[in-house]
Design a protein around this motif. Structure first.
Motif, PDB file in Angstrom:
ATOM      1  N   UNK A   1      -5.856  -3.550  11.629  1.00 18.98           N
ATOM      2  CA  UNK A   1      -5.003  -3.919  10.492  1.00 18.98           C
ATOM      3  C   UNK A   1      -3.823  -4.784  10.926  1.00 18.98           C
ATOM      4  N   UNK A   2      -3.746  -5.106  12.197  1.00 20.15           N
ATOM      5  CA  UNK A   2      -2.643  -5.903  12.766  1.00 20.15           C
ATOM      6  C   UNK A   2      -1.273  -5.365  12.346  1.00 20.15           C
TER       7      UNK A   2
ATOM      8  N   UNK B   1       2.288  -2.892   7.895  1.00 22.61           N
ATOM      9  CA  UNK B   1       1.383  -4.008   8.157  1.00 22.61           C
ATOM     10  C   UNK B   1       1.378  -4.963   6.975  1.00 22.61           C
ATOM     11  N   UNK B   2       1.244  -6.236   7.266  1.00 22.00           N
ATOM     12  CA  UNK B   2       1.223  -7.266   6.223  1.00 22.00           C
ATOM     13  C   UNK B   2       0.053  -7.085   5.272  1.00 22.00           C
ATOM     14  N   UNK B   3      -1.026  -6.479   5.741  1.00 22.82           N
ATOM     15  CA  UNK B   3      -2.204  -6.272   4.900  1.00 22.82           C
ATOM     16  C   UNK B   3      -1.871  -5.443   3.651  1.00 22.82           C
TER      17      UNK B   3
ATOM     18  N   UNK C   1      -4.498   1.784  -2.982  1.00 27.42           N
ATOM     19  CA  UNK C   1      -5.168   0.741  -2.208  1.00 27.42           C
ATOM     20  C   UNK C   1      -4.797   0.822  -0.730  1.00 27.42           C
ATOM     21  N   UNK C   2      -3.556   1.127  -0.448  1.00 26.91           N
ATOM     22  CA  UNK C   2      -3.096   1.246   0.936  1.00 26.91           C
ATOM     23  C   UNK C   2      -3.798   2.406   1.637  1.00 26.91           C
ATOM     24  N   UNK C   3      -3.906   3.536   0.940  1.00 20.74           N
ATOM     25  CA  UNK C   3      -4.605   4.678   1.519  1.00 20.74           C
ATOM     26  C   UNK C   3      -6.076   4.346   1.759  1.00 20.74           C
ATOM     27  N   UNK C   4      -6.692   3.659   0.820  1.00 25.34           N
ATOM     28  CA  UNK C   4      -8.096   3.270   0.987  1.00 25.34           C
ATOM     29  C   UNK C   4      -8.272   2.325   2.165  1.00 25.34           C
TER      30      UNK C   4
ATOM     31  N   UNK D   1       5.686  -5.154   5.487  1.00 26.92           N
ATOM     32  CA  UNK D   1       6.928  -5.493   6.182  1.00 26.92           C
ATOM     33  C   UNK D   1       8.078  -5.702   5.186  1.00 26.92           C
ATOM     34  N   UNK D   2       9.238  -5.178   5.529  1.00 24.77           N
ATOM     35  CA  UNK D   2      10.420  -5.327   4.701  1.00 24.77           C
ATOM     36  C   UNK D   2      10.593  -4.237   3.665  1.00 24.77           C
TER      37      UNK D   2
END
Length: 86
Positions: A14-15, A46-48, A56-59, A83-84
């Motif tokens: 996920x960088x 993460x930027x993703x 959506x983040x949990x998925x 980020x931020x």
């Protein structure tokens, strides 16, 4: 490979800008339904995650870790940020 190292290695896909992983397994020893998997708290930036809602983040996280659950990871608390946002 230690489970914590494997989790971090998978999350690298996920960088992330940062990953904080806490093993909280000792606090849940003998937990009903636990087949020996660990309990973890994850904070990841993460930027993703930009433009994604919490579900959506949990998925996204479960997409890279999902096959570890429920056998090697019994419980995972996820706090995912773009980020931020912190």
């Amino acid at each position: 490979m230690r489970l914590e190292d494997e989790i971090r290695q998978r999350l690298a896909a996920l960088s992330p800008d940062s990953v904080e992983l806490y093993d909280d397994s000792a606090a849940h020893a003998g937990h009903a339904g636990n087949r020996g998997g660990g309990h973890y708290d994850l904070v990841i930036v993460a930027a993703v995650f930009a433009g994604q809602n919490a579900l959506q983040r949990h998925r996204t996280v479960y997409g890279v870790l999902g096959d570890l659950i429920p056998d090697r990871v019994h419980a995972l608390s996820v706090k995912a940020y773009a980020p931020g946002e912190l």
